[in-house]
Design a protein around this motif. Structure first.
Motif, PDB file in Angstrom:
ATOM      1  N   TYR A 136      -8.074 -16.908 -17.851  1.00 41.18           N
ATOM      2  CA  TYR A 136      -8.329 -18.015 -16.929  1.00 41.18           C
ATOM      3  C   TYR A 136      -8.298 -17.547 -15.473  1.00 41.18           C
ATOM      4  N   ILE A 137      -7.274 -16.784 -15.120  1.00 35.54           N
ATOM      5  CA  ILE A 137      -7.126 -16.349 -13.726  1.00 35.54           C
ATOM      6  C   ILE A 137      -8.290 -15.452 -13.324  1.00 35.54           C
ATOM      7  N   GLN A 138      -8.663 -14.529 -14.188  1.00 35.75           N
ATOM      8  CA  GLN A 138      -9.742 -13.597 -13.847  1.00 35.75           C
ATOM      9  C   GLN A 138     -11.082 -14.323 -13.731  1.00 35.75           C
ATOM     10  N   LYS A 139     -11.391 -15.176 -14.693  1.00 38.77           N
ATOM     11  CA  LYS A 139     -12.683 -15.865 -14.684  1.00 38.77           C
ATOM     12  C   LYS A 139     -12.785 -16.858 -13.523  1.00 38.77           C
ATOM     13  N   THR A 140     -11.679 -17.543 -13.231  1.00 40.64           N
ATOM     14  CA  THR A 140     -11.717 -18.532 -12.146  1.00 40.64           C
ATOM     15  C   THR A 140     -11.775 -17.853 -10.780  1.00 40.64           C
ATOM     16  N   SER A 141     -10.904 -16.868 -10.564  1.00 44.11           N
ATOM     17  CA  SER A 141     -10.814 -16.271  -9.231  1.00 44.11           C
ATOM     18  C   SER A 141     -12.063 -15.488  -8.853  1.00 44.11           C
ATOM     19  N   LYS A 142     -12.793 -14.939  -9.826  1.00 44.56           N
ATOM     20  CA  LYS A 142     -13.974 -14.156  -9.493  1.00 44.56           C
ATOM     21  C   LYS A 142     -15.148 -15.016  -9.034  1.00 44.56           C
ATOM     22  N   THR A 143     -14.992 -16.345  -9.114  1.00 40.26           N
ATOM     23  CA  THR A 143     -16.070 -17.226  -8.655  1.00 40.26           C
ATOM     24  C   THR A 143     -16.084 -17.383  -7.152  1.00 40.26           C
ATOM     25  N   TYR A 144     -15.064 -16.835  -6.467  1.00 36.77           N
ATOM     26  CA  TYR A 144     -14.999 -16.991  -5.007  1.00 36.77           C
ATOM     27  C   TYR A 144     -14.758 -15.637  -4.348  1.00 36.77           C
ATOM     28  N   ASN A 145     -15.520 -15.341  -3.329  1.00 43.28           N
ATOM     29  CA  ASN A 145     -15.337 -14.118  -2.546  1.00 43.28           C
ATOM     30  C   ASN A 145     -14.781 -14.471  -1.170  1.00 43.28           C
ATOM     31  N   VAL A 146     -13.696 -13.852  -0.805  1.00 47.47           N
ATOM     32  CA  VAL A 146     -13.104 -14.084   0.507  1.00 47.47           C
ATOM     33  C   VAL A 146     -13.949 -13.359   1.556  1.00 47.47           C
ATOM     34  N   THR A 147     -14.435 -14.095   2.532  1.00 48.87           N
ATOM     35  CA  THR A 147     -15.266 -13.493   3.585  1.00 48.87           C
ATOM     36  C   THR A 147     -14.481 -13.251   4.871  1.00 48.87           C
ATOM     37  N   ALA A 148     -13.332 -13.869   5.001  1.00 50.18           N
ATOM     38  CA  ALA A 148     -12.517 -13.681   6.203  1.00 50.18           C
ATOM     39  C   ALA A 148     -11.978 -12.254   6.246  1.00 50.18           C
ATOM     40  N   THR A 149     -11.688 -11.800   7.449  1.00 49.63           N
ATOM     41  CA  THR A 149     -11.146 -10.455   7.639  1.00 49.63           C
ATOM     42  C   THR A 149      -9.619 -10.495   7.617  1.00 49.63           C
ATOM     43  N   TYR A 150      -9.045  -9.653   6.784  1.00 48.43           N
ATOM     44  CA  TYR A 150      -7.579  -9.539   6.683  1.00 48.43           C
ATOM     45  C   TYR A 150      -7.167  -8.127   7.082  1.00 48.43           C
ATOM     46  N   PRO A 151      -5.972  -7.967   7.646  1.00 53.80           N
ATOM     47  CA  PRO A 151      -5.492  -6.606   7.933  1.00 53.80           C
ATOM     48  C   PRO A 151      -5.325  -5.812   6.638  1.00 53.80           C
ATOM     49  N   ALA A 152      -5.579  -4.518   6.739  1.00 54.33           N
ATOM     50  CA  ALA A 152      -5.495  -3.648   5.563  1.00 54.33           C
ATOM     51  C   ALA A 152      -4.049  -3.232   5.310  1.00 54.33           C
ATOM     52  N   THR A 153      -3.240  -4.205   4.976  1.00 54.60           N
ATOM     53  CA  THR A 153      -1.829  -3.968   4.668  1.00 54.60           C
ATOM     54  C   THR A 153      -1.515  -4.587   3.310  1.00 54.60           C
ATOM     55  N   GLY A 154      -0.373  -4.227   2.769  1.00 46.04           N
ATOM     56  CA  GLY A 154       0.014  -4.803   1.488  1.00 46.04           C
ATOM     57  C   GLY A 154       0.090  -6.313   1.549  1.00 46.04           C
ATOM     58  N   LEU A 155       0.757  -6.850   2.580  1.00 47.01           N
ATOM     59  CA  LEU A 155       0.865  -8.302   2.705  1.00 47.01           C
ATOM     60  C   LEU A 155      -0.501  -8.921   2.983  1.00 47.01           C
ATOM     61  N   GLY A 156      -1.312  -8.246   3.778  1.00 44.27           N
ATOM     62  CA  GLY A 156      -2.659  -8.755   4.021  1.00 44.27           C
ATOM     63  C   GLY A 156      -3.443  -8.888   2.725  1.00 44.27           C
ATOM     64  N   ASN A 157      -3.343  -7.892   1.855  1.00 43.10           N
ATOM     65  CA  ASN A 157      -4.055  -7.952   0.573  1.00 43.10           C
ATOM     66  C   ASN A 157      -3.485  -9.034  -0.340  1.00 43.10           C
TER      67      ASN A 157
END
Length: 400
Positions: free
Chosen positions: A226-247
């Motif tokens: 469920y989590i994999q199929k649902t979450s792959k329907t949306y792509n995050v376009t916003a920019t996040y810092p390349a850090t563990g918390l950012g990810n």
């Protein structure tokens, strides 16, 4: 080795299960059993963040008297009021604050505070008194209180490889998911699939330990799908810092915006135990935190999800008011809690600045019990009577 032997050895020997560590599911949850649908994101700052160098009382001379080498200069502090300002490494949060999406609650703690990292974190995660030892977390008990006959996991997700005590109830638990694709692929390994096909094997499920393991793996199998199929329907376009918390927060954005039926998300950021050379170490961690949270809040605002999302940040304790000889601070007591959201009833500085004139053995006195913060979240956001979860009734606050 036969499958049954494998399970016996892995489940009963050392607890070091051969299933991946991030597979920590819980038993069931049905969204139609919930009273509403709002997201709560909890960010834990581990190590005891120094609240006085986070929200800086730069208008109080005592602050500079007590911290001769680690106090932040007035011209560096990002002023919020005549008394308080943000650590300059939290500059990304100033815009969030100015928009009315941030509330700062000062002097949050509990009676008879404990300065042990582990014990104080247990107290915060279980919502217990200082002299009370609980084996269930406050979020886990929230899950227990809402759903007795549920069938769907993933209502509470910790974006990590392991599950915190806060997420564990007596009957229901959250699930730890660092990467939905990795979780999905792990549950599709031949052995895992063979096991799930035996899910109706009553002999397996009737044995306490093995039954729990089978049930856990079966529910993880369905949750991963469920989590994999649902979450792959949306792509995050916003920019996040390349850090563990950012990810981690980027993943939560993906979960929320894809419509994942999850109410509570939990993440942690460590590195706040600053006994030595505090300014640089804390500064780095605060920048990691502030940049990631600002990106997350602005992302949610742009997608129309900020009004339905509340973010709370806490640490297990603050630091002592006076610095130590190593240009750091030692374990203290009360601390600030941050709340973010699009519909805060009281944004800005929620209550008075910490009273540096009235200390207890050199520590801040708490003014707000942390369980009143929890009670507010439970009563007004998650819509469950807080006494069912906290084992006593708290009056709550008015930030939402």
């Amino acid at each position: 080795m036969e499958r049954r032997d494998f399970l016996k050895k892995t489940a009963l020997a050392s607890g070091a299960l051969m299933i991946p560590a991030f597979l920590k599911p819980f038993e069931a949850f049905a969204m139609d059993a919930l009273s509403g649908y709002k997201n709560l994101v909890i960010i834990q700052l581990s190590g005891g963040n120094d609240g006085l160098n986070t929200v800086v009382p730069f208008g109080n001379d005592i602050y500079y008297q007590k911290r001769k080498t680690i106090a932040l200069a007035q011209d560096k502090v990002i002023g919020l009021t005549d008394m308080l300002g943000l650590n300059p490494n939290l500059s990304a949060l100033k815009e969030i604050y100015d928009q009315g999406w941030m509330s700062i609650i000062n002097s949050v703690g509990y009676p008879n505070p404990d300065r042990s990292h582990f014990r104080s974190m247990d107290i915060w995660q279980t919502g217990s008194d200082a002299n009370q030892f609980l084996t269930t977390g406050w979020i886990g008990r929230y899950l227990d209180s809402n759903c007795q006959t549920c069938s769907n996991p993933y209502t509470a997700i910790e974006v990590d490889d392991t599950l915190s005590l806060a997420m564990k109830g007596a009957n229901l638990k959250g699930i730890a998911v660092q990467d939905p694709n990795r979780l999905f692929q792990s549950t599709r390994e031949p052995f895992f699939k063979d096991l799930v096909q035996d899910k109706h094997d009553a002999a397996h499920l009737s044995e306490d330990n093995l039954g729990y393991l089978y049930k856990t793996m079966i529910e993880t199998y369905s949750s991963a799908d469920y989590i994999q199929k649902t979450s792959k329907t949306y792509n995050v376009t916003a920019t996040y810092p390349a850090t563990g918390l950012g990810n981690q927060l980027k993943n939560i954005s993906k979960f929320i915006n894809s419509g994942l039926q999850t109410r509570i998300y939990y993440v942690s950021l460590g590195g706040f135990d600053t006994h030595v050379g505090q300014q640089d170490q804390q500064g780095r961690q605060l920048k990691t935190y502030g940049d990631a949270v600002a990106a997350f809040v602005k992302d949610l605002k742009s997608t129309g999800k900020l009004d339905d999302t509340l973010i709370m940040t806490f640490s297990e304790f603050g630091r002592r008011v006076e610095q130590n000889a190593s240009n750091g601070t030692d374990h203290g007591t009360a601390n600030n809690v941050f709340i973010f959201g699009g519909k805060l009833a009281k944004a800005g500085i929620y209550n008075d600045a910490p009273n540096l004139n009235d200390l207890e053995n050199g520590d801040l006195k708490y003014q707000v019990d942390f369980r009143d913060v929890y009670a507010t979240l439970l009563d007004k956001w998650l819509e469950v009577n807080n006494s069912q979860v906290l084992n006593k009734n708290f009056s709550g606050l008015n930030f939402i």
